[in-house]
Design a protein around this motif. Sequence first.
Motif, mmCIF file in Angstrom:
data_model
loop_
_atom_site.group_PDB
_atom_site.id
_atom_site.type_symbol
_atom_site.label_atom_id
_atom_site.label_comp_id
_atom_site.label_asym_id
_atom_site.label_seq_id
_atom_site.Cartn_x
_atom_site.Cartn_y
_atom_site.Cartn_z
ATOM 1 N N GLY A 50 26.576 33.902 45.402
ATOM 2 C CA GLY A 50 27.043 33.136 44.248
ATOM 3 C C GLY A 50 26.471 33.661 42.941
ATOM 4 N N LEU A 51 25.206 34.054 42.962
ATOM 5 C CA LEU A 51 24.591 34.638 41.765
ATOM 6 C C LEU A 51 25.296 35.927 41.366
ATOM 7 C CD1 LEU A 51 20.754 34.157 42.364
ATOM 8 C CD2 LEU A 51 22.136 33.121 40.562
ATOM 9 N N ALA A 52 25.558 36.779 42.353
ATOM 10 C CA ALA A 52 26.223 38.055 42.070
ATOM 11 C C ALA A 52 27.634 37.829 41.539
ATOM 12 C CB ALA A 52 26.262 38.906 43.343
ATOM 13 N N GLY A 53 28.360 36.886 42.140
ATOM 14 C CA GLY A 53 29.718 36.595 41.684
ATOM 15 C C GLY A 53 29.755 36.075 40.268
ATOM 16 N N ALA A 54 28.809 35.176 39.923
ATOM 17 C CA ALA A 54 28.756 34.655 38.560
ATOM 18 C C ALA A 54 28.478 35.766 37.559
ATOM 19 C CB ALA A 54 27.688 33.568 38.462
ATOM 20 N N ALA A 55 27.622 36.720 37.932
ATOM 21 C CA ALA A 55 27.284 37.826 37.034
ATOM 22 C C ALA A 55 28.459 38.776 36.841
ATOM 23 C CB ALA A 55 26.082 38.585 37.581
ATOM 24 N N LEU A 56 29.295 38.925 37.878
ATOM 25 C CA LEU A 56 30.409 39.873 37.825
ATOM 26 C C LEU A 56 31.696 39.266 37.276
ATOM 27 C CD1 LEU A 56 29.954 41.656 41.285
ATOM 28 C CD2 LEU A 56 29.644 42.689 39.019
ATOM 29 N N ALA A 57 31.718 37.955 37.049
ATOM 30 C CA ALA A 57 32.967 37.283 36.693
ATOM 31 C C ALA A 57 33.613 37.850 35.434
ATOM 32 C CB ALA A 57 32.712 35.784 36.540
ATOM 33 N N SER A 58 32.829 38.012 34.381
ATOM 34 C CA SER A 58 33.390 38.512 33.121
ATOM 35 C C SER A 58 33.952 39.921 33.275
ATOM 36 C CB SER A 58 32.330 38.486 32.020
ATOM 37 O OG SER A 58 31.947 37.168 31.733
ATOM 38 N N PHE A 59 33.250 40.768 34.037
ATOM 39 C CA PHE A 59 33.719 42.132 34.283
ATOM 40 C C PHE A 59 35.068 42.108 35.006
ATOM 41 C CE2 PHE A 59 34.023 45.598 37.402
ATOM 42 C CZ PHE A 59 34.064 46.693 36.553
ATOM 43 N N LEU A 60 35.186 41.261 36.023
ATOM 44 C CA LEU A 60 36.448 41.168 36.757
ATOM 45 C C LEU A 60 37.567 40.669 35.854
ATOM 46 C CD1 LEU A 60 35.223 39.601 40.133
ATOM 47 C CD2 LEU A 60 35.999 41.951 39.752
ATOM 48 N N GLY A 61 37.247 39.681 35.006
ATOM 49 C CA GLY A 61 38.260 39.157 34.098
ATOM 50 C C GLY A 61 38.769 40.211 33.135
ATOM 51 N N ARG A 62 37.866 41.061 32.651
ATOM 52 C CA ARG A 62 38.285 42.119 31.716
ATOM 53 C C ARG A 62 39.099 43.201 32.417
ATOM 54 N NH1 ARG A 62 32.884 41.565 30.041
ATOM 55 N NH2 ARG A 62 32.336 43.481 31.149
ATOM 56 N N ARG A 116 26.146 29.007 35.363
ATOM 57 C CA ARG A 116 26.376 28.973 36.811
ATOM 58 C C ARG A 116 25.261 29.697 37.553
ATOM 59 N NH1 ARG A 116 28.098 26.065 40.894
ATOM 60 N NH2 ARG A 116 28.508 27.358 42.711
ATOM 61 N N GLY A 117 24.852 30.857 37.033
ATOM 62 C CA GLY A 117 23.781 31.602 37.676
ATOM 63 C C GLY A 117 22.473 30.828 37.693
ATOM 64 N N ALA A 118 22.136 30.209 36.561
ATOM 65 C CA ALA A 118 20.894 29.428 36.493
ATOM 66 C C ALA A 118 20.964 28.216 37.413
ATOM 67 C CB ALA A 118 20.643 28.987 35.053
ATOM 68 N N GLN A 119 22.124 27.571 37.454
ATOM 69 C CA GLN A 119 22.281 26.407 38.327
ATOM 70 C C GLN A 119 22.106 26.789 39.789
ATOM 71 O OE1 GLN A 119 26.244 24.764 38.432
ATOM 72 N NE2 GLN A 119 25.552 22.797 39.184
ATOM 73 N N THR A 120 22.696 27.919 40.188
ATOM 74 C CA THR A 120 22.577 28.371 41.578
ATOM 75 C C THR A 120 21.129 28.704 41.920
ATOM 76 O OG1 THR A 120 24.826 29.269 41.523
ATOM 77 C CG2 THR A 120 23.371 30.079 43.252
ATOM 78 N N ALA A 121 20.458 29.407 41.016
ATOM 79 C CA ALA A 121 19.074 29.786 41.284
ATOM 80 C C ALA A 121 18.164 28.565 41.358
ATOM 81 C CB ALA A 121 18.585 30.741 40.201
ATOM 82 N N ALA A 122 18.349 27.624 40.406
ATOM 83 C CA ALA A 122 17.450 26.465 40.345
ATOM 84 C C ALA A 122 17.705 25.479 41.474
ATOM 85 C CB ALA A 122 17.599 25.771 38.990
ATOM 86 N N SER A 123 18.984 25.152 41.705
ATOM 87 C CA SER A 123 19.288 24.130 42.712
ATOM 88 C C SER A 123 19.418 24.703 44.118
ATOM 89 C CB SER A 123 20.588 23.399 42.346
ATOM 90 O OG SER A 123 21.691 24.285 42.355
ATOM 91 N N GLY A 124 19.679 26.011 44.219
ATOM 92 C CA GLY A 124 19.877 26.609 45.537
ATOM 93 C C GLY A 124 18.664 27.315 46.103
#
Length: 421
Positions: A262-274, A140-148
């Motif tokens: 969006g990049l920040a949210g994708a990076a934090l997703a796993s932390f929030l899930g845990r 998701r992070g790579a997609q946002t950076a590349a396409s956005g």
Amino acid sequence: MPAGFGRLWTAQTVSSLGDGVAHAALPLLALSLTRDPLALAVVAAAGTLPWLLFGILGGALVDRWDRRRTMWVADAVRTLLLAIPAAAAALDLLSIPLLAAVGFLLGLGGLFFDTAATAYLPDLLGRDPALLERANSRLRGAQTAASGFVGPPAGSALLALGRAFPLLADALSFAVSAVLVRSLPAVPRPVPQARESLLRQARAGASYVFRDTLLLGLALRPAVGNIAFLAVETVLALFAHDRLGVGATGFGLLLTTEAAGGLAGAALASFLGRRLGTGAALTCTAAVEGVAMLGLAAAPNAYVAGLALAVCGAGMGATMVLGPSLRQTVVPAHLMGRVASTSRMLAMCAAPFGALLGGWLATAQGVRAPLFAAAGLLLTMTAVTATMTSNRRVEAALRAAAEDKKGTEEPQPVLQGATSN
């Protein structure tokens, strides 16, 4: 992470870069041919039609086919397809019907590639929940950076060199992706034990989503979210110009804040899930989107609006990591393509209603009305789906998936219908 994931990650990043180039270039190409709003709308809508017309059937086909082969063939076909408008542009034969037809066929290729990739990833990662969250966060992070970030300005720059250049760049991205995907490791494919009609299989996949409370809740979030976000997107440029006093350059920067979030949210997703549990984290991110949209609707200036868009983007980025990761963990492998395509189709079908709602509300009540309505929709959706995707339901689904994985010695047949919930 398995070695093959790096190649899949690179392939999707390169492809997303090409998508970003095309996202900026295709509307400008259409605009160079006509000023008719209806013709421009046809070109813009053509890429979404395959999901509306063939979404569920496409998922059933992906569940029949080898998923790795489906991905690289879809990319190879899209490479060849883009050579047609590139040649037409070079020969000054480009037309609106040609752009619309190419957009439709590219969307059809995207349907098969995206569905197959969604189904292939859990097999590649052994359906490990932690690995899936980490993988989806990176994708998701790579997609946002590349396409956005990178793709749209590159598309505009290439278009200045000539109308064929952005189309050739997009074709090159698909070719590179096809080569990388072709080199991915093969994963075990279930052997069919019984023949069923394609339509019956498609219905089985759709009913599996609608009969499972957790999966239905996961599907409703992007569907309702698309209504809200398209209502806002329809009037955002007008809102920025008339209410915030933002010009063309400032509007581009405003959109960049959402991508950064969006990049920040994708990076934090796993932390929030845990920390919160996946179910509670999904409810939290949905509520963040709604509150941020309310802040955007009430924003007195561009700085507050940019902050609100960044926060909203962070909520979306985290949601789009946590939701698909959970779905890929709990859905049986033989149904993954159909479940993924059904969920995506619901989201795509909802988008046009959001655009119409935004235009109608802006005309009837003013340009801020669609933003307030979007905030209300997002907060209502949060309340409705909170119990559908609660931690309790998520943990029960994860336990059931782990037991099925442990107790299954033979692969499930690819053509098996829906199982009971």
